[in-house]
Design a protein around this motif. Sequence first.
Motif, PDB file in Angstrom:
ATOM      1  N   LEU A  19      28.325  25.616  40.538  1.00 10.66           N
ATOM      2  CA  LEU A  19      28.212  26.992  41.704  1.00 10.66           C
ATOM      3  C   LEU A  19      28.546  26.669  42.949  1.00 10.66           C
ATOM      4  CD1 LEU A  19      24.190  27.229  40.828  1.00 10.66           C
ATOM      5  CD2 LEU A  19      26.078  29.016  40.482  1.00 10.66           C
ATOM      6  N   LEU A  20      28.619  25.490  43.420  1.00 13.65           N
ATOM      7  CA  LEU A  20      29.108  25.056  44.734  1.00 13.65           C
ATOM      8  C   LEU A  20      30.678  25.015  44.752  1.00 13.65           C
ATOM      9  CD1 LEU A  20      26.914  22.309  46.077  1.00 13.65           C
ATOM     10  CD2 LEU A  20      26.867  24.288  46.986  1.00 13.65           C
ATOM     11  N   ASP A  21      31.229  24.364  43.779  1.00 17.59           N
ATOM     12  CA  ASP A  21      32.674  24.253  43.604  1.00 17.59           C
ATOM     13  C   ASP A  21      33.604  25.788  43.320  1.00 17.59           C
ATOM     14  OD1 ASP A  21      32.317  21.771  44.405  1.00 17.59           O
ATOM     15  OD2 ASP A  21      32.700  20.977  42.318  1.00 17.59           O
ATOM     16  N   SER A  22      32.848  26.418  42.595  1.00 14.56           N
ATOM     17  CA  SER A  22      33.581  27.555  42.349  1.00 14.56           C
ATOM     18  C   SER A  22      33.485  28.575  43.332  1.00 14.56           C
ATOM     19  CB  SER A  22      33.081  28.224  41.117  1.00 14.56           C
ATOM     20  OG  SER A  22      33.007  27.641  39.883  1.00 14.56           O
ATOM     21  N   PHE A  23      32.243  28.648  44.174  1.00 10.87           N
ATOM     22  CA  PHE A  23      32.245  29.562  45.200  1.00 10.87           C
ATOM     23  C   PHE A  23      33.179  29.311  46.350  1.00 10.87           C
ATOM     24  CE2 PHE A  23      30.575  31.078  49.247  1.00 10.87           C
ATOM     25  CZ  PHE A  23      30.037  32.255  48.909  1.00 10.87           C
ATOM     26  N   ARG A  24      33.295  27.780  46.646  1.00 11.49           N
ATOM     27  CA  ARG A  24      34.287  27.371  47.564  1.00 11.49           C
ATOM     28  C   ARG A  24      35.668  27.735  47.204  1.00 11.49           C
ATOM     29  NH1 ARG A  24      33.570  22.198  47.646  1.00 11.49           N
ATOM     30  NH2 ARG A  24      31.608  22.434  48.901  1.00 11.49           N
ATOM     31  N   ARG A  25      35.914  27.513  45.679  1.00  6.23           N
ATOM     32  CA  ARG A  25      37.408  27.829  45.304  1.00  6.23           C
ATOM     33  C   ARG A  25      37.828  29.438  45.487  1.00  6.23           C
ATOM     34  NH1 ARG A  25      36.813  26.520  40.003  1.00  6.23           N
ATOM     35  NH2 ARG A  25      37.280  24.369  40.453  1.00  6.23           N
ATOM     36  N   TRP A  26      36.926  30.321  45.358  1.00  7.95           N
ATOM     37  CA  TRP A  26      37.363  31.654  45.295  1.00  7.95           C
ATOM     38  C   TRP A  26      37.291  32.357  46.536  1.00  7.95           C
ATOM     39  CZ3 TRP A  26      39.845  33.116  41.541  1.00  7.95           C
ATOM     40  CH2 TRP A  26      39.548  32.661  40.101  1.00  7.95           C
ATOM     41  N   GLN A 105      35.424  44.083  37.011  1.00  7.72           N
ATOM     42  CA  GLN A 105      36.370  43.655  38.439  1.00  7.72           C
ATOM     43  C   GLN A 105      36.411  42.179  38.946  1.00  7.72           C
ATOM     44  OE1 GLN A 105      35.131  46.215  41.667  1.00  7.72           O
ATOM     45  NE2 GLN A 105      37.071  45.565  42.923  1.00  7.72           N
ATOM     46  N   VAL A 106      35.059  41.728  38.693  1.00  5.00           N
ATOM     47  CA  VAL A 106      34.999  40.248  39.250  1.00  5.00           C
ATOM     48  C   VAL A 106      35.713  39.297  38.383  1.00  5.00           C
ATOM     49  CG1 VAL A 106      33.268  38.513  39.514  1.00  5.00           C
ATOM     50  CG2 VAL A 106      32.626  40.628  40.404  1.00  5.00           C
ATOM     51  N   THR A 107      35.597  39.578  37.072  1.00  5.25           N
ATOM     52  CA  THR A 107      36.258  38.686  36.003  1.00  5.25           C
ATOM     53  C   THR A 107      37.853  38.955  36.384  1.00  5.25           C
ATOM     54  OG1 THR A 107      34.722  39.148  34.356  1.00  5.25           O
ATOM     55  CG2 THR A 107      36.549  38.695  33.756  1.00  5.25           C
ATOM     56  N   ALA A 108      38.472  40.013  36.762  1.00  2.00           N
ATOM     57  CA  ALA A 108      39.954  40.050  36.760  1.00  2.00           C
ATOM     58  C   ALA A 108      40.330  39.634  38.143  1.00  2.00           C
ATOM     59  CB  ALA A 108      40.104  41.583  37.072  1.00  2.00           C
ATOM     60  N   ASN A 109      39.483  39.665  39.376  1.00  2.00           N
ATOM     61  CA  ASN A 109      39.664  39.060  40.456  1.00  2.00           C
ATOM     62  C   ASN A 109      39.237  37.789  41.083  1.00  2.00           C
ATOM     63  OD1 ASN A 109      41.361  41.677  40.893  1.00  2.00           O
ATOM     64  ND2 ASN A 109      39.330  42.753  41.436  1.00  2.00           N
ATOM     65  N   GLY A 110      38.475  37.039  40.356  1.00  2.00           N
ATOM     66  CA  GLY A 110      37.832  36.012  40.723  1.00  2.00           C
ATOM     67  C   GLY A 110      36.689  35.984  41.448  1.00  2.00           C
ATOM     68  N   TYR A 111      36.202  37.053  42.439  1.00  2.00           N
ATOM     69  CA  TYR A 111      34.985  36.952  43.143  1.00  2.00           C
ATOM     70  C   TYR A 111      35.385  38.628  43.754  1.00  2.00           C
ATOM     71  CZ  TYR A 111      36.847  36.494  47.952  1.00  2.00           C
ATOM     72  OH  TYR A 111      37.494  36.388  49.076  1.00  2.00           O
ATOM     73  N   VAL A 112      34.073  39.071  44.211  1.00  3.78           N
ATOM     74  CA  VAL A 112      34.003  40.584  45.008  1.00  3.78           C
ATOM     75  C   VAL A 112      33.192  40.062  46.276  1.00  3.78           C
ATOM     76  CG1 VAL A 112      33.421  42.749  45.084  1.00  3.78           C
ATOM     77  CG2 VAL A 112      34.866  41.891  42.999  1.00  3.78           C
ATOM     78  N   ASP A 113      33.652  40.528  47.290  1.00  6.09           N
ATOM     79  CA  ASP A 113      32.535  40.331  48.464  1.00  6.09           C
ATOM     80  C   ASP A 113      31.793  41.715  48.731  1.00  6.09           C
ATOM     81  OD1 ASP A 113      31.915  38.274  49.657  1.00  6.09           O
ATOM     82  OD2 ASP A 113      33.698  38.075  50.889  1.00  6.09           O
ATOM     83  N   ASN A 114      30.735  41.848  49.506  1.00  5.37           N
ATOM     84  CA  ASN A 114      30.351  43.077  49.766  1.00  5.37           C
ATOM     85  C   ASN A 114      29.823  44.045  48.766  1.00  5.37           C
ATOM     86  OD1 ASN A 114      30.599  42.102  52.698  1.00  5.37           O
ATOM     87  ND2 ASN A 114      32.875  42.769  52.320  1.00  5.37           N
ATOM     88  N   TYR A 115      29.089  43.431  47.845  1.00  5.27           N
ATOM     89  CA  TYR A 115      28.948  44.429  46.497  1.00  5.27           C
ATOM     90  C   TYR A 115      27.302  44.938  47.082  1.00  5.27           C
ATOM     91  CZ  TYR A 115      26.401  45.747  42.305  1.00  5.27           C
ATOM     92  OH  TYR A 115      25.893  46.471  41.330  1.00  5.27           O
ATOM     93  N   THR A 116      26.957  45.882  46.766  1.00  9.98           N
ATOM     94  CA  THR A 116      25.704  46.502  46.939  1.00  9.98           C
ATOM     95  C   THR A 116      25.303  47.125  45.643  1.00  9.98           C
ATOM     96  OG1 THR A 116      26.415  48.465  47.890  1.00  9.98           O
ATOM     97  CG2 THR A 116      25.948  47.021  49.477  1.00  9.98           C
ATOM     98  N   ILE A 129      20.059  45.604  46.943  1.00  9.06           N
ATOM     99  CA  ILE A 129      21.006  44.423  47.176  1.00  9.06           C
ATOM    100  C   ILE A 129      22.183  44.890  48.361  1.00  9.06           C
ATOM    101  CG2 ILE A 129      19.914  42.785  45.447  1.00  9.06           C
ATOM    102  CD1 ILE A 129      22.572  42.948  44.302  1.00  9.06           C
ATOM    103  N   VAL A 130      22.105  43.944  49.278  1.00  7.29           N
ATOM    104  CA  VAL A 130      23.312  44.429  50.343  1.00  7.29           C
ATOM    105  C   VAL A 130      24.221  43.134  50.530  1.00  7.29           C
ATOM    106  CG1 VAL A 130      23.635  45.207  52.614  1.00  7.29           C
ATOM    107  CG2 VAL A 130      21.695  45.992  51.573  1.00  7.29           C
ATOM    108  N   ASN A 131      25.536  43.460  50.480  1.00  7.14           N
ATOM    109  CA  ASN A 131      26.524  42.481  50.845  1.00  7.14           C
ATOM    110  C   ASN A 131      26.501  41.195  50.011  1.00  7.14           C
ATOM    111  OD1 ASN A 131      27.746  44.086  52.839  1.00  7.14           O
ATOM    112  ND2 ASN A 131      26.301  43.472  54.322  1.00  7.14           N
ATOM    113  N   ALA A 132      26.342  41.498  48.733  1.00  7.58           N
ATOM    114  CA  ALA A 132      26.466  40.271  47.595  1.00  7.58           C
ATOM    115  C   ALA A 132      27.865  39.876  47.428  1.00  7.58           C
ATOM    116  CB  ALA A 132      25.709  40.784  46.345  1.00  7.58           C
ATOM    117  N   THR A 133      28.001  38.455  47.095  1.00  6.74           N
ATOM    118  CA  THR A 133      29.068  38.179  46.734  1.00  6.74           C
ATOM    119  C   THR A 133      28.820  37.658  45.391  1.00  6.74           C
ATOM    120  OG1 THR A 133      29.708  37.334  48.774  1.00  6.74           O
ATOM    121  CG2 THR A 133      30.777  36.162  46.871  1.00  6.74           C
ATOM    122  N   VAL A 134      29.808  38.020  44.557  1.00  2.00           N
ATOM    123  CA  VAL A 134      29.619  37.584  43.036  1.00  2.00           C
ATOM    124  C   VAL A 134      30.960  36.911  42.602  1.00  2.00           C
ATOM    125  CG1 VAL A 134      29.421  38.586  40.688  1.00  2.00           C
ATOM    126  CG2 VAL A 134      28.238  39.767  42.617  1.00  2.00           C
TER     127      VAL A 134
END
Length: 157
Positions: A19-26, A105-116, A129-134
Motif C-alpha cells: 500500500l505504502l510503496d505503490s502509493f509513493r511510486r504513483w 482509467q486507474v488501471t490504464a494510468n496507474g492512479y487517479v487523483d480527485n475522484y468523487t 466521497i470527495v477528492n479520493a486517490t485511487v
Amino acid sequence: MMNRPLSGIGATYEHNKLLLDSFRRWTGQDLVHVELDTEKGLEEQLFNASRVILSHGTEKDPVLNYGNRMALELWEMDWEQMTSTPSRLTAEPMERAERERFFTQVTANGYVDNYTGIRISSTGRRFYIVNATVWNLVDEDGVYRGQAATFQDYRNL
C-alpha cells in the motif's frame, strides 16, 4: 462492530508495505508518515490513520482485502465483513457502471487523483466521497496486485 483485527488477522506487513510503496511510486507522496517501520508499527499506523484506506485484490469480481479503522466505520462493517465483500458492492447499483469506467482509467494510468462518487454502507447509508486517490497496487517485481483508495473528505447523504 468496528473492532480492530486481532493480531495476525489484519493485513500482512507485506500488504501494508505494498500500500505504502505503490502509493509513493504513483503519486510521489507518502500515504502516511511512517514513524516506526516494524510489522506491528506499520499495521498500527495504517489502521489508525486519519484517512480512509482500503484495497481490493485481483479476483474476477475483486474482493476487499483491507480496510483501516475509518473505512470499517464508514462502511459500517467489521474486519470479516469488509474482507469478504466484493468491492463493487460498496457502490449503489446505479453508480457501479461509472465506478467500473473509473477503475478502468486507474488501471490504464496507474492512479487517479480527485475522484468523487457516491458510496453505500452495509446498512444502506449513502455518502459522497470527495477528492479520493485511487491507485494500482504493483509489487517490486512489477506484478499487479489490485487497487487501493484513500480519502479524508466525505459527506453523508
